[in-house]
Write a protein that holds these residues in place. Sequence first.
Motif, PDB file in Angstrom:
ATOM      1  N   LEU A 190       3.288 -19.770 -68.246  1.00  0.00           N
ATOM      2  CA  LEU A 190       4.063 -18.536 -68.301  1.00  0.00           C
ATOM      3  C   LEU A 190       4.251 -17.972 -66.899  1.00  0.00           C
ATOM      4  CD1 LEU A 190       2.113 -15.771 -67.857  1.00  0.00           C
ATOM      5  CD2 LEU A 190       1.235 -16.515 -70.070  1.00  0.00           C
ATOM      6  N   ALA A 191       5.236 -17.116 -66.760  1.00  0.00           N
ATOM      7  CA  ALA A 191       5.473 -16.404 -65.500  1.00  0.00           C
ATOM      8  C   ALA A 191       5.670 -14.934 -65.813  1.00  0.00           C
ATOM      9  CB  ALA A 191       6.688 -16.972 -64.778  1.00  0.00           C
ATOM     10  N   TYR A 192       5.183 -14.104 -64.898  1.00  0.00           N
ATOM     11  CA  TYR A 192       5.172 -12.652 -65.118  1.00  0.00           C
ATOM     12  C   TYR A 192       5.875 -11.961 -63.959  1.00  0.00           C
ATOM     13  CZ  TYR A 192       3.038  -7.931 -65.102  1.00  0.00           C
ATOM     14  OH  TYR A 192       2.819  -6.576 -65.056  1.00  0.00           O
ATOM     15  N   VAL A 193       6.764 -11.020 -64.288  1.00  0.00           N
ATOM     16  CA  VAL A 193       7.411 -10.190 -63.276  1.00  0.00           C
ATOM     17  C   VAL A 193       7.079  -8.738 -63.585  1.00  0.00           C
ATOM     18  CG1 VAL A 193       9.593  -9.416 -62.271  1.00  0.00           C
ATOM     19  CG2 VAL A 193       9.308 -11.814 -62.929  1.00  0.00           C
ATOM     20  N   PRO A 194       6.294  -8.084 -62.719  1.00  0.00           N
ATOM     21  CA  PRO A 194       5.959  -6.674 -62.951  1.00  0.00           C
ATOM     22  C   PRO A 194       6.984  -5.754 -62.302  1.00  0.00           C
ATOM     23  CG  PRO A 194       4.738  -7.475 -61.073  1.00  0.00           C
ATOM     24  CD  PRO A 194       5.593  -8.638 -61.553  1.00  0.00           C
ATOM     25  N   ALA A 234       9.448 -16.450 -60.523  1.00  0.00           N
ATOM     26  CA  ALA A 234       9.267 -16.601 -61.973  1.00  0.00           C
ATOM     27  C   ALA A 234      10.376 -17.437 -62.589  1.00  0.00           C
ATOM     28  CB  ALA A 234       9.223 -15.223 -62.629  1.00  0.00           C
ATOM     29  N   LEU A 235      11.615 -17.150 -62.213  1.00  0.00           N
ATOM     30  CA  LEU A 235      12.749 -17.822 -62.844  1.00  0.00           C
ATOM     31  C   LEU A 235      12.917 -19.265 -62.382  1.00  0.00           C
ATOM     32  CD1 LEU A 235      15.255 -14.832 -62.698  1.00  0.00           C
ATOM     33  CD2 LEU A 235      14.153 -15.747 -64.748  1.00  0.00           C
ATOM     34  N   ALA A 236      12.338 -19.608 -61.236  1.00  0.00           N
ATOM     35  CA  ALA A 236      12.395 -20.994 -60.760  1.00  0.00           C
ATOM     36  C   ALA A 236      11.242 -21.829 -61.283  1.00  0.00           C
ATOM     37  CB  ALA A 236      12.392 -21.024 -59.229  1.00  0.00           C
ATOM     38  N   ALA A 237      10.259 -21.188 -61.918  1.00  0.00           N
ATOM     39  CA  ALA A 237       9.099 -21.911 -62.447  1.00  0.00           C
ATOM     40  C   ALA A 237       9.468 -22.622 -63.746  1.00  0.00           C
ATOM     41  CB  ALA A 237       7.946 -20.945 -62.685  1.00  0.00           C
ATOM     42  N   ASP A 238       8.890 -23.786 -63.942  1.00  0.00           N
ATOM     43  CA  ASP A 238       9.130 -24.552 -65.162  1.00  0.00           C
ATOM     44  C   ASP A 238       8.101 -24.132 -66.205  1.00  0.00           C
ATOM     45  OD1 ASP A 238      10.119 -26.329 -66.966  1.00  0.00           O
ATOM     46  OD2 ASP A 238       9.198 -28.101 -66.071  1.00  0.00           O
ATOM     47  N   VAL A 239       8.361 -22.988 -66.858  1.00  0.00           N
ATOM     48  CA  VAL A 239       7.393 -22.403 -67.797  1.00  0.00           C
ATOM     49  C   VAL A 239       8.047 -22.228 -69.163  1.00  0.00           C
ATOM     50  CG1 VAL A 239       6.037 -21.227 -66.021  1.00  0.00           C
ATOM     51  CG2 VAL A 239       8.031 -20.066 -67.025  1.00  0.00           C
ATOM     52  N   ASP A 240       7.196 -22.010 -70.154  1.00  0.00           N
ATOM     53  CA  ASP A 240       7.671 -21.834 -71.523  1.00  0.00           C
ATOM     54  C   ASP A 240       7.938 -20.377 -71.873  1.00  0.00           C
ATOM     55  OD1 ASP A 240       7.328 -24.619 -72.178  1.00  0.00           O
ATOM     56  OD2 ASP A 240       5.167 -24.244 -72.246  1.00  0.00           O
ATOM     57  N   LEU A 241       7.330 -19.447 -71.113  1.00  0.00           N
ATOM     58  CA  LEU A 241       7.416 -18.032 -71.462  1.00  0.00           C
ATOM     59  C   LEU A 241       7.561 -17.186 -70.210  1.00  0.00           C
ATOM     60  CD1 LEU A 241       7.075 -15.638 -73.502  1.00  0.00           C
ATOM     61  CD2 LEU A 241       4.593 -15.850 -73.132  1.00  0.00           C
ATOM     62  N   LEU A 242       8.473 -16.236 -70.264  1.00  0.00           N
ATOM     63  CA  LEU A 242       8.648 -15.252 -69.203  1.00  0.00           C
ATOM     64  C   LEU A 242       8.275 -13.874 -69.751  1.00  0.00           C
ATOM     65  CD1 LEU A 242      12.118 -16.410 -67.821  1.00  0.00           C
ATOM     66  CD2 LEU A 242       9.933 -16.573 -66.607  1.00  0.00           C
ATOM     67  N   LEU A 243       7.324 -13.211 -69.087  1.00  0.00           N
ATOM     68  CA  LEU A 243       6.956 -11.836 -69.409  1.00  0.00           C
ATOM     69  C   LEU A 243       7.557 -10.943 -68.326  1.00  0.00           C
ATOM     70  CD1 LEU A 243       3.173 -12.271 -70.326  1.00  0.00           C
ATOM     71  CD2 LEU A 243       5.100 -12.055 -71.902  1.00  0.00           C
ATOM     72  N   VAL A 296      11.497 -15.261 -73.836  1.00  0.00           N
ATOM     73  CA  VAL A 296      11.410 -14.109 -72.936  1.00  0.00           C
ATOM     74  C   VAL A 296      10.959 -12.874 -73.706  1.00  0.00           C
ATOM     75  CG1 VAL A 296      12.676 -12.594 -71.358  1.00  0.00           C
ATOM     76  CG2 VAL A 296      13.273 -15.031 -71.497  1.00  0.00           C
ATOM     77  N   LEU A 297       9.939 -12.187 -73.166  1.00  0.00           N
ATOM     78  CA  LEU A 297       9.593 -10.842 -73.619  1.00  0.00           C
ATOM     79  C   LEU A 297      10.053  -9.893 -72.527  1.00  0.00           C
ATOM     80  CD1 LEU A 297       8.181  -8.994 -75.724  1.00  0.00           C
ATOM     81  CD2 LEU A 297       6.129  -9.146 -74.298  1.00  0.00           C
ATOM     82  N   LEU A 298      11.006  -9.015 -72.842  1.00  0.00           N
ATOM     83  CA  LEU A 298      11.650  -8.154 -71.858  1.00  0.00           C
ATOM     84  C   LEU A 298      11.351  -6.694 -72.161  1.00  0.00           C
ATOM     85  CD1 LEU A 298      13.670  -7.544 -69.549  1.00  0.00           C
ATOM     86  CD2 LEU A 298      15.512  -7.752 -71.245  1.00  0.00           C
ATOM     87  N   SER A 299      10.586  -6.064 -71.287  1.00  0.00           N
ATOM     88  CA  SER A 299      10.319  -4.629 -71.375  1.00  0.00           C
ATOM     89  C   SER A 299      11.141  -3.938 -70.302  1.00  0.00           C
ATOM     90  CB  SER A 299       8.824  -4.352 -71.155  1.00  0.00           C
ATOM     91  OG  SER A 299       8.576  -2.966 -71.104  1.00  0.00           O
ATOM     92  N   SER A 300      12.001  -2.998 -70.701  1.00  0.00           N
ATOM     93  CA  SER A 300      12.885  -2.365 -69.727  1.00  0.00           C
ATOM     94  C   SER A 300      13.287  -0.983 -70.207  1.00  0.00           C
ATOM     95  CB  SER A 300      14.140  -3.217 -69.518  1.00  0.00           C
ATOM     96  OG  SER A 300      15.056  -2.574 -68.649  1.00  0.00           O
ATOM     97  N   HIS A 301      13.451  -0.055 -69.248  1.00  0.00           N
ATOM     98  CA  HIS A 301      14.001   1.253 -69.564  1.00  0.00           C
ATOM     99  C   HIS A 301      15.519   1.238 -69.502  1.00  0.00           C
ATOM    100  CE1 HIS A 301       9.873   2.799 -68.700  1.00  0.00           C
ATOM    101  NE2 HIS A 301      10.207   3.621 -69.660  1.00  0.00           N
ATOM    102  N   ILE A 302      16.100   0.135 -69.022  1.00  0.00           N
ATOM    103  CA  ILE A 302      17.557   0.013 -68.976  1.00  0.00           C
ATOM    104  C   ILE A 302      17.994  -0.561 -70.318  1.00  0.00           C
ATOM    105  CG2 ILE A 302      19.536  -0.938 -67.746  1.00  0.00           C
ATOM    106  CD1 ILE A 302      17.730  -1.238 -65.288  1.00  0.00           C
ATOM    107  N   LEU A 303      18.316   0.335 -71.254  1.00  0.00           N
ATOM    108  CA  LEU A 303      18.585  -0.115 -72.610  1.00  0.00           C
ATOM    109  C   LEU A 303      19.828  -0.993 -72.679  1.00  0.00           C
ATOM    110  CD1 LEU A 303      17.668   3.002 -74.764  1.00  0.00           C
ATOM    111  CD2 LEU A 303      16.240   1.118 -73.992  1.00  0.00           C
ATOM    112  N   GLY A 304      20.797  -0.751 -71.797  1.00  0.00           N
ATOM    113  CA  GLY A 304      21.981  -1.610 -71.772  1.00  0.00           C
ATOM    114  C   GLY A 304      21.632  -3.045 -71.417  1.00  0.00           C
ATOM    115  N   GLU A 305      20.635  -3.221 -70.561  1.00  0.00           N
ATOM    116  CA  GLU A 305      20.174  -4.556 -70.183  1.00  0.00           C
ATOM    117  C   GLU A 305      19.539  -5.259 -71.374  1.00  0.00           C
ATOM    118  OE1 GLU A 305      18.179  -5.437 -66.205  1.00  0.00           O
ATOM    119  OE2 GLU A 305      16.476  -5.095 -67.522  1.00  0.00           O
ATOM    120  N   VAL A 306      18.717  -4.538 -72.115  1.00  0.00           N
ATOM    121  CA  VAL A 306      18.090  -5.107 -73.302  1.00  0.00           C
ATOM    122  C   VAL A 306      19.150  -5.430 -74.350  1.00  0.00           C
ATOM    123  CG1 VAL A 306      16.442  -4.705 -75.162  1.00  0.00           C
ATOM    124  CG2 VAL A 306      15.940  -3.890 -72.855  1.00  0.00           C
TER     125      VAL A 306
END
Length: 325
Positions: free
Chosen positions: A81-85, A146-155, A185-195
């Motif tokens: 997995l890869a994580y972007v805070p 994160a996006l260049a990593a060969d992972v199964d899950l992005l947080l 992908v699990l996407l937590s965001s305050h930009i509701l348009g992005e979600v």
Amino acid sequence: MTESAIIDVHALHKTYGRTHALDGLDLSVAPGEVHGFLGPNGAGKSTTIRVLLGLTRADAGDVRILGGDPWHDAVELHRRLAYVPAGVTLWPGLTGGQCIDVLGRAHGGLDEGRRTDLVERFDLDTRKRTRDYSTGNKQKVSLIAALAADVDLLLLDEPTSGLDPLMEQVFQDVVRERVADGTTVLLSSHILGEVEALADRVSIIRAGQTVTTGTLADLRRSTSSQVHAVTDSSPGLAGLDGVTALDEGSIDGRIETRCHVEATAVSQVLGRIHAAGVHTLTITPPSLDDLFLEQYREGGSLRDGRGATSAHAERGTQESDEVRR
């Protein structure tokens, strides 16, 4: 627990002293989906993500991520997995490129072709030291790694913090590409348009509990659309079940009607409007912003007493967590 789920959380609890950051939270993320994870500050999103990363140990509940236990199997799971805070902190003496390499090694290395492509698309000068980067450029480093990593899950926790609208669009395009390749992908965001633009399903949480989960279409069926019509005569919507916020007036000798209409009443309302002689008709389905606010209005307020308590708990995470080092 759902056997095929990439993330499967049931009845999750986490307390800090007498405060409840998580109070029976449920969350299920299916393989290959983008799952929006929504709630205001203090709702429990960050605490949930820390539990999923194995940085915080839950007090109670069942948690599985990529088929493993995030607390006991953290090292193995972090390779997948890869994580972007939000609010990335980097090594100030290293260049952007060096930081990408260091972060990439945590995932077993990066796809070099994808790395090169992302550096170009995010317009990042990787030769600069990160002490000279803007907030947005620091965020780009974390995103590229994160996006260049060969992972199964992005947080992804507020992943576009500090990015301009052009780079936000690049981010959305790249996420869609990764999902097309099979990444979840699990996407937590305050930009509701992005979600709204990316998510297949969303979960809305309040005070450490999940209040609703579903596709946007599912959630829209439980709330109302806005209707604006100009007709020859009144369509007679007063008192009709499923019609609220009704406002009628005259405009150029015609009748102007504005109202909110629940999904179950749309066909009947449209029939009456058509019979009244339509000149203009606009129906606006509820946006994700509307759905989000609707769920919180039903709870009494956007920040009720328990929500404020949870906010205090999340602010105290660094001081009181059990952190795996």
